[in-house]
Design a protein around this motif. Sequence first.
Motif, PDB file in Angstrom:
ATOM      1  N   ARG A 259       0.841  -1.199   0.000  1.00  0.00           N
ATOM      2  CA  ARG A 259       0.000   0.000   0.000  1.00  0.00           C
ATOM      3  C   ARG A 259       0.881   1.255   0.000  1.00  0.00           C
ATOM      4  NH1 ARG A 259      -2.344   1.119   4.368  1.00  0.00           N
ATOM      5  NH2 ARG A 259      -1.174  -0.272   5.745  1.00  0.00           N
ATOM      6  N   PRO A 260       0.787   2.105  -0.990  1.00  0.00           N
ATOM      7  CA  PRO A 260       1.603   3.327  -0.997  1.00  0.00           C
ATOM      8  C   PRO A 260       1.405   4.185   0.244  1.00  0.00           C
ATOM      9  CG  PRO A 260       0.602   2.977  -3.151  1.00  0.00           C
ATOM     10  CD  PRO A 260      -0.015   1.975  -2.226  1.00  0.00           C
ATOM     11  N   GLU A 261       0.184   4.201   0.811  1.00  0.00           N
ATOM     12  CA  GLU A 261      -0.071   5.044   1.979  1.00  0.00           C
ATOM     13  C   GLU A 261       0.707   4.585   3.213  1.00  0.00           C
ATOM     14  OE1 GLU A 261      -3.757   2.287   1.481  1.00  0.00           O
ATOM     15  OE2 GLU A 261      -2.324   3.377   0.202  1.00  0.00           O
ATOM     16  N   PHE A 262       1.090   3.310   3.235  1.00  0.00           N
ATOM     17  CA  PHE A 262       1.915   2.812   4.339  1.00  0.00           C
ATOM     18  C   PHE A 262       3.250   3.554   4.397  1.00  0.00           C
ATOM     19  CE2 PHE A 262       5.133  -0.107   6.050  1.00  0.00           C
ATOM     20  CZ  PHE A 262       4.552  -0.513   7.235  1.00  0.00           C
ATOM     21  N   TYR A 263       3.800   3.881   3.232  1.00  0.00           N
ATOM     22  CA  TYR A 263       5.115   4.525   3.156  1.00  0.00           C
ATOM     23  C   TYR A 263       5.030   6.048   3.090  1.00  0.00           C
ATOM     24  CZ  TYR A 263       6.094  -0.288   1.803  1.00  0.00           C
ATOM     25  OH  TYR A 263       6.166  -1.656   1.782  1.00  0.00           O
ATOM     26  N   ALA A 264       3.825   6.597   2.973  1.00  0.00           N
ATOM     27  CA  ALA A 264       3.660   8.038   2.759  1.00  0.00           C
ATOM     28  C   ALA A 264       4.378   8.907   3.790  1.00  0.00           C
ATOM     29  CB  ALA A 264       2.176   8.395   2.711  1.00  0.00           C
ATOM     30  N   PRO A 265       4.440   8.536   5.080  1.00  0.00           N
ATOM     31  CA  PRO A 265       5.147   9.395   6.044  1.00  0.00           C
ATOM     32  C   PRO A 265       6.632   9.597   5.740  1.00  0.00           C
ATOM     33  CG  PRO A 265       3.661   7.914   7.204  1.00  0.00           C
ATOM     34  CD  PRO A 265       3.693   7.449   5.771  1.00  0.00           C
ATOM     35  N   LEU A 266       7.209   8.780   4.867  1.00  0.00           N
ATOM     36  CA  LEU A 266       8.617   8.980   4.510  1.00  0.00           C
ATOM     37  C   LEU A 266       8.843  10.353   3.878  1.00  0.00           C
ATOM     38  CD1 LEU A 266       9.503   5.452   3.069  1.00  0.00           C
ATOM     39  CD2 LEU A 266      10.431   6.476   5.166  1.00  0.00           C
ATOM     40  N   ALA A 267       7.806  10.977   3.394  1.00  0.00           N
ATOM     41  CA  ALA A 267       7.947  12.337   2.854  1.00  0.00           C
ATOM     42  C   ALA A 267       8.465  13.295   3.904  1.00  0.00           C
ATOM     43  CB  ALA A 267       6.601  12.829   2.320  1.00  0.00           C
ATOM     44  N   ASP A 268       8.272  12.972   5.194  1.00  0.00           N
ATOM     45  CA  ASP A 268       8.703  13.847   6.282  1.00  0.00           C
ATOM     46  C   ASP A 268      10.042  13.440   6.888  1.00  0.00           C
ATOM     47  OD1 ASP A 268       6.330  15.325   6.061  1.00  0.00           O
ATOM     48  OD2 ASP A 268       5.262  13.913   7.361  1.00  0.00           O
ATOM     49  N   LEU A 269      10.663  12.408   6.364  1.00  0.00           N
ATOM     50  CA  LEU A 269      11.962  11.990   6.899  1.00  0.00           C
ATOM     51  C   LEU A 269      13.000  13.063   6.613  1.00  0.00           C
ATOM     52  CD1 LEU A 269      13.428   9.547   8.284  1.00  0.00           C
ATOM     53  CD2 LEU A 269      14.133   8.854   5.979  1.00  0.00           C
TER      54      LEU A 269
END
Length: 337
Positions: A259-269
């Motif tokens: 699921r792409p949304e699972f990884y979405a928080p990586l935008a804030d890394l």
Amino acid sequence: MGERAVHCVGSFPADDADDAMRAMMTAAGSLLRTLPTGETRRHRTYILPIIDDLVAQGALDVRRVRGERTRYRLRRGIEPSGDAMRLGYCAEARDAVPTFTELRESGGPALQIGMASDFTLGFIALGLPGAISNRRAFTDATVAEMVALRDVPADTVIQLEAPAELVLMAEAQPLHRAVDAALGLSRGIGALAARAPEGTRFGVHLCLGSRRNRARATLRDVRPLVDLANAVVRHWPSGRTLEFVHGPLTGTGVAPSGRPEFYAPLADLDLGSGTSFYAGFIDEDSSDEQLVRILHMIESALGRPVDGVSNPCGLGRCSRATAEKLIARAVTVALAD
């Protein structure tokens, strides 16, 4: 696009460091930026052999045994210190130096020495209350190993390993940042690094554990990982280089999410310049094609290529054939377009 690295987390199923290091170099070669010792004295049970050593040294006593879980306590009447609590990391490093020196070419990988964070060591030995109240003893013992490592004749990187920290945050999601603040998880990692000699090189391995080759916690998405990594960087001390952060994007024994949304928080890394991000998602059951698709999801969320790929945790609990297969799979994914 620059070449992605392959990161070996640390443990490897082998009889000794020589065998483990040769196998990892054969499998990943020039893609390795650090070469672990294989942690062969503790590759199946992580730091439990270190805890057994502390019992033998007289620093810990067994408090209770409940099923397969043993809890310990600091021995009454002694004041544990770096001298009284020898953790054995430097002995592992010294044993690995001859093979490392033979294998390493100019510009090749540094020798990676995995060390559990003081909080993780105390948490596994004493439980959460004991880890909090007796943290200084484990801090001093870990610092003594970091200082002694300066005398090991090799180019070394210390990988601080923080499974207890990430597991607690994953279990608390979405209140994980409050847990970090209350327990000082990220702050403690930075404080431990600050007590190392100036110029010490580090990586940080955030981990979900792998008891019986299964993760100890499950992420709803990668937000706790991103928040913990960012907080570690904010608390990182000057004069000590943070070369990489390795983060599990799935748990050991758990297939990576599609699921792409699972990884979405990586935008804030936000690790800052000079600190690489190694994505831990290589597993045994997914095909190479599936893993490449997941890599593209991860990089799309991150907004750039990852600096390296890896398994979520060490390979010491795998069979030898599986461990070699997983490193080969990481090489394939690292080289993918």
